[in-house]
Design an enzyme around this catalytic site. Sequence first.
Site, short mmCIF file in Angstrom:
data_model
loop_
_atom_site.label_atom_id
_atom_site.label_comp_id
_atom_site.label_asym_id
_atom_site.label_seq_id
_atom_site.Cartn_x
_atom_site.Cartn_y
_atom_site.Cartn_z
N LEU A 87 0.81 -1.21 0.00
CA LEU A 87 0.00 0.00 0.00
C LEU A 87 0.85 1.26 0.00
O LEU A 87 0.56 2.22 -0.74
CB LEU A 87 -0.93 -0.01 1.22
CG LEU A 87 -1.86 1.19 1.42
CD1 LEU A 87 -2.80 1.34 0.23
CD2 LEU A 87 -2.62 1.06 2.72
N HIS A 90 2.20 3.46 -2.95
CA HIS A 90 1.42 4.56 -3.53
C HIS A 90 1.75 5.81 -2.72
O HIS A 90 1.21 6.03 -1.64
CB HIS A 90 -0.07 4.21 -3.49
CG HIS A 90 -0.40 3.01 -4.32
ND1 HIS A 90 -0.74 3.09 -5.65
CD2 HIS A 90 -0.41 1.69 -4.00
CE1 HIS A 90 -0.95 1.87 -6.12
NE2 HIS A 90 -0.75 1.00 -5.14
N ARG A 158 8.78 -7.27 18.82
CA ARG A 158 8.04 -7.26 17.55
C ARG A 158 8.86 -7.79 16.36
O ARG A 158 8.30 -8.09 15.31
CB ARG A 158 7.57 -5.84 17.23
CG ARG A 158 8.70 -4.88 16.89
CD ARG A 158 8.19 -3.50 16.55
NE ARG A 158 9.28 -2.54 16.45
CZ ARG A 158 9.27 -1.49 15.63
NH1 ARG A 158 8.24 -1.27 14.85
NH2 ARG A 158 10.29 -0.65 15.61
N ARG A 185 -4.63 -1.85 -8.61
CA ARG A 185 -4.94 -2.82 -7.57
C ARG A 185 -6.27 -3.54 -7.76
O ARG A 185 -6.53 -4.53 -7.07
CB ARG A 185 -4.90 -2.13 -6.20
CG ARG A 185 -3.56 -1.49 -5.88
CD ARG A 185 -2.41 -2.48 -5.93
NE ARG A 185 -1.14 -1.87 -5.51
CZ ARG A 185 0.00 -2.51 -5.33
NH1 ARG A 185 0.06 -3.81 -5.56
NH2 ARG A 185 1.10 -1.87 -4.95
#
Length: 240
Positions: A87, A90, A158, A185
């Site tokens: 994502l 973009h 993490r 997309r």
Amino acid sequence: MPQAELDVRLLAHTPEPLAVIYAAFRQCYHAGFVGDMWPRLLAGEIDRTRQADFVAEVIASGHVSPIEHVSFTFAVEGVSRALSHQLVRHRIASYSQQSQRYVDASNFDYVMPPAIAANPEARARFEAFMDEVGAAYRDLKALLEADGRGHQAKEDARFVLPQAAQTRVVVTMNCRSLLNFFELRCCNRAQWEIRAMAERMLALCRQALPEVFDTAGAKCERLGYCPESEKFCCGRYKPR
């Protein structure tokens, strides 16, 4: 740790989006000042059909920069970190993503690819690994907290989290960026997860501003042919 479910919600968009785009286009070709026209637009003195027809005609000519004045903001959850990496490619957009530094992921949700879900052996291995990762995260977090890391333990633990881990994000794009996003997309060649998200975003945009988004979607839909080569064509439209 359950599987996450995709949820896409439109939080907000530029008020009076068609009128804003119409005014921006008109300023390019109008000798006067569209600021004087604006009260008439808000009062409905220039009907929506006239605005839509004018906007469609100019967009068809290839002049699209004025649609950048309108933006849409979405909240998305139930997507993976793998999707968020795609994502943010973009770049003409704004993102606010849930932080793994500050949010405890001891019981993280995850996204499972359909191909894995459909294969019992693959699904069992995938789910077992998610459990293993969850246990490793909790162990590391506890060890680091005992070592004095406190709240900062999460930012180190993490590092074992997988790309399948669910994330949540708020994304804002202007109309021109959205059209480009949907062209890429909504294509069958896009990965299944981001395509599903894009299709939901497009449906919301069509409800809010059909004059711009009714014909939006995969690039082949607009062109009437596949812009890919024979090698990459999905078969929906033929390449030229």
